[in-house]
Design a protein around this motif. Structure first.
Motif, short mmCIF file in Angstrom:
data_model
loop_
_atom_site.label_atom_id
_atom_site.label_comp_id
_atom_site.label_asym_id
_atom_site.label_seq_id
_atom_site.Cartn_x
_atom_site.Cartn_y
_atom_site.Cartn_z
N MET A 53 0.72 -1.23 -0.01
CA MET A 53 0.10 -0.10 0.08
C MET A 53 0.98 1.29 -0.12
SD MET A 53 -3.08 0.97 -0.15
CE MET A 53 -4.14 2.50 0.01
N GLY A 54 2.10 1.13 0.72
CA GLY A 54 2.81 2.45 0.68
C GLY A 54 3.32 2.63 -0.49
N LEU A 55 3.87 1.69 -1.49
CA LEU A 55 4.41 2.07 -2.70
C LEU A 55 3.38 2.68 -3.66
CD1 LEU A 55 6.57 2.24 -4.69
CD2 LEU A 55 6.09 -0.08 -5.35
N LEU A 56 1.99 1.90 -3.48
CA LEU A 56 0.95 2.59 -4.33
C LEU A 56 0.65 4.05 -3.86
CD1 LEU A 56 -1.24 2.34 -6.15
CD2 LEU A 56 -2.80 1.02 -4.39
N GLY A 57 0.66 4.19 -2.60
CA GLY A 57 0.34 5.65 -2.02
C GLY A 57 1.29 6.70 -2.76
N LEU A 110 2.61 25.17 -4.33
CA LEU A 110 2.74 25.45 -2.73
C LEU A 110 1.28 24.76 -2.05
CD1 LEU A 110 3.42 29.31 -2.71
CD2 LEU A 110 4.75 27.53 -2.66
N LEU A 111 0.39 24.58 -2.77
CA LEU A 111 -0.73 23.74 -2.12
C LEU A 111 -0.52 22.21 -2.21
CD1 LEU A 111 -3.61 26.13 -2.98
CD2 LEU A 111 -2.71 25.81 -0.84
N LEU A 112 -0.30 22.14 -3.53
CA LEU A 112 -0.23 20.42 -4.11
C LEU A 112 0.77 19.79 -3.30
CD1 LEU A 112 -0.33 20.95 -7.99
CD2 LEU A 112 -2.47 20.26 -6.24
N ALA A 113 2.04 20.22 -3.08
CA ALA A 113 3.16 19.51 -2.59
C ALA A 113 2.59 19.11 -1.15
CB ALA A 113 4.52 20.15 -2.60
N PRO A 114 2.34 19.70 -0.33
CA PRO A 114 2.03 19.34 0.93
C PRO A 114 0.84 18.55 1.11
CG PRO A 114 1.76 21.67 1.01
CD PRO A 114 2.29 21.25 -0.19
N ALA A 115 -0.11 18.89 0.37
CA ALA A 115 -1.38 17.78 0.19
C ALA A 115 -0.84 16.50 -0.42
CB ALA A 115 -2.29 18.53 -0.61
N ALA A 116 -0.13 16.27 -1.32
CA ALA A 116 0.43 15.07 -2.05
C ALA A 116 1.18 14.57 -0.73
CB ALA A 116 1.23 15.42 -3.23
N ALA A 117 2.14 15.04 -0.21
CA ALA A 117 3.23 14.45 0.72
C ALA A 117 2.03 13.92 2.15
CB ALA A 117 3.95 15.39 1.38
N ILE A 118 1.07 14.40 2.36
CA ILE A 118 0.19 14.13 3.43
C ILE A 118 -0.65 12.77 3.04
CG2 ILE A 118 -2.04 14.66 4.66
CD1 ILE A 118 -0.88 17.38 4.89
N LEU A 119 -1.08 12.77 1.60
CA LEU A 119 -1.57 11.82 1.21
C LEU A 119 -0.62 10.62 1.08
CD1 LEU A 119 -4.18 10.47 -0.56
CD2 LEU A 119 -3.20 11.29 -2.44
N ALA A 120 0.41 10.71 0.70
CA ALA A 120 1.55 9.58 0.58
C ALA A 120 1.50 9.12 1.90
CB ALA A 120 2.67 10.02 0.03
#
Length: 483
Positions: A1-5, A24-34
């Protein structure tokens, strides 16, 4: 699941960034999603991992972003860049239109002028030359790209481009790392690009193609928010600041226009090879100075000192040509803010991904690529630069995650860190020029062209030429080491 995330988060980041959403919005959001899909603590990764890495990037490289953008704006408003472009036009003329554009771009960007400042000066120059020579206008973007964003960005030793500065703290190198290999790569990249453009020009003439309909130079592309969002991850200059400030009415002579560029190169060389090596900087090991070393910060110091000296000289010799010096300097300073924050956000995203347990599989795969550390480093920087559409962002993510591993492998196998530096920079400057790259999008917009008309030629001069230069450096470096 981690790699898929990781893959899902990266895919969303790329897709939404291409559609113009702010990094500036996308990077932290994508990091939190992963992190969430990996079952990791969300807030801790945002405030500690993400912000810690982003802050370190800003701490290390903001002086270069700031002074580089300031220098570029001063060069533009003083008329120095236009003076150099006019000189190339007069000396080489329409008969050598492509060469004139390439050389003008190479001179100003190797001297420290920001990529996007060069775009907005060179596009009108290329328009006039190509129309007078009857060269298809669809070749304009490739000619500008060859001179501004290939060998002077990644291969030519001593270039003050941010991409050339990023590996220095990781490998303890200088801007002049592997100078012989850098020169060879530059000759290959420039030679191949000029050959391709000459071939394309000759082929067009044989078909009677000519210049075509009058080009509609989209100099208002800086007002396009989507173009701006893409562009600020690909360069150290916010295009929105191009129109701010007040250009002077009278351009300097060619000698005065070139002098600040010479200062950048000369001071950079003196600091890197003569002044800093003789400096007693043992105090840097103290906790008060970050428990660091001269080898970790010396490269950045060289570039910062070179740009600062050039800014002082530029203001001194053009004081009367800058009608609103404060407005020009404010625009230059402001132009550095969004790019450094955008790239730092990409770096923060990469640090969160690298901290996830699943990333160990990615790291092991990259380090295990056949061909040794030189090949695997080239692959890693190429892939990450292509995914992010940013040479500086992809390069920093790669070195943040894998830099220590490559230094360990280099020590074990007797590889000079300077060779790693040059391969990493050239590798980051090849596949970053995919269609979603901010510099590509901006350049096409400024030239009034489209991907369909001009992108193939950009691929050949930027990607194919870069890969040829990279292959030569890897081959020669494997056989003879760094030189």
């Amino acid at each position: 699941m981690g790699l898929l995330g990781i893959l899902v988060a990266l895919g969303l980041l790329i897709w939404l960034a291409y559609r113009g959403w702010s990094v500036l919005l996308l990077a932290p959001a994508a990091a939190i999603l992963a992190a969430g899909l990996a079952g990791e603590p969300l807030l801790a990764h945002w405030t500690q991992t993400f912000m810690g890495s982003a802050a370190r990037f800003i701490m290390q490289f903001f002086p270069i972003f700031l002074l580089g953008a300031l220098f570029g704006k001063l060069m533009e408003d003083s008329g120095s860049v236009s003076s150099i472009a006019d000189f190339m036009t007069e000396r080489l003329g329409a008969r050598r239109a492509v060469l004139a554009v390439v050389l003008a771009g190479a001179l100003v960007t190797y001297g420290g002028v920001s990529l996007f400042v060069a775009f907005f000066v060179l596009a009108p120059m290329a328009h006039e030359l190509f129309r007078a020579a009857g060269i298809p206008k669809r070749l304009m973007p490739a000619a500008i790209a060859l001179g501004t964003s290939t060998f002077t960005m990644s291969a030519l030793p001593g270039t003050p481009a941010i991409q050339n500065a990023i590996p220095m703290p990781f490998f303890g190198t200088t801007p002049f790392a592997a100078p012989g290999l850098g020169v060879i790569a530059s000759l290959i990249m420039a030679g191949f690009g000029l050959w391709w453009l000459a071939r394309a020009e000759a082929k067009a003439r044989s078909k009677g193609e000519g210049y075509g309909a009058t080009a509609d130079l989209a100099m208002d592309a800086v007002e396009d928010e989507i173009v701006r969002e893409r562009a600020t991850t690909a360069s150290a200059f916010d295009p929105a600041e191009i129109r701010r400030g007040h250009p002077g009415a009278v351009a300097p002579s060619i000698a005065l226009a070139v002098l600040p560029l010479v200062i950048v190169v000369g001071v950079n060389l003196l600091m890197s090879l003569f002044i800093l090596p003789r400096l007693n900087a043992s105090y840097l090991a103290d906790e008060a100075w970050g428990s660091t070393s001269l080898s970790a910060v010396g490269g950045v110091w060289s570039v910062v000192a070179a740009l600062a000296a050039a800014v002082v000289v530029l203001v001194a010799i053009n004081f009367r040509r800058l009608p609103a010096l404060r407005a020009t300097m404010d625009a230059g300073a402001n132009a550095s803010a969004l790019p450094v924050l955008s790239v730092a956000s990409l770096v923060g995203f990469g640090s969160v991904v690298a901290a996830l347990p699943a990333f160990a599989m990615v790291r092991d795969w990259v380090l295990g690529i056949e061909g040794g550390p030189l090949v695997s480093l080239a692959v890693a920087t190429n892939v990450l630069a292509s995914l992010t559409g940013s040479a500086s962002g992809g390069l920093t993510i790669a070195l943040d995650a894998l830099g220590a591993s490559y230094m360990r492998l280099a020590a074990e196998q007797g590889v000079n860190p300077a060779l790693l530096h040059r391969i990493a920079v050239i590798g980051a400057g090849t596949l970053d020029s995919l269609p979603h790259n901010g510099a590509v999008v901006t350049l096409l917009a400024v030239c009034g062209s489209t991907h369909r008309e001009s992108y193939l030629d950009i691929v050949m001069v930027s990607i194919v030429g870069g890969l040829l230069g990279l292959a030569a450096v890897i081959g020669l470096g494997t056989l003879f080491g760094s030189f």
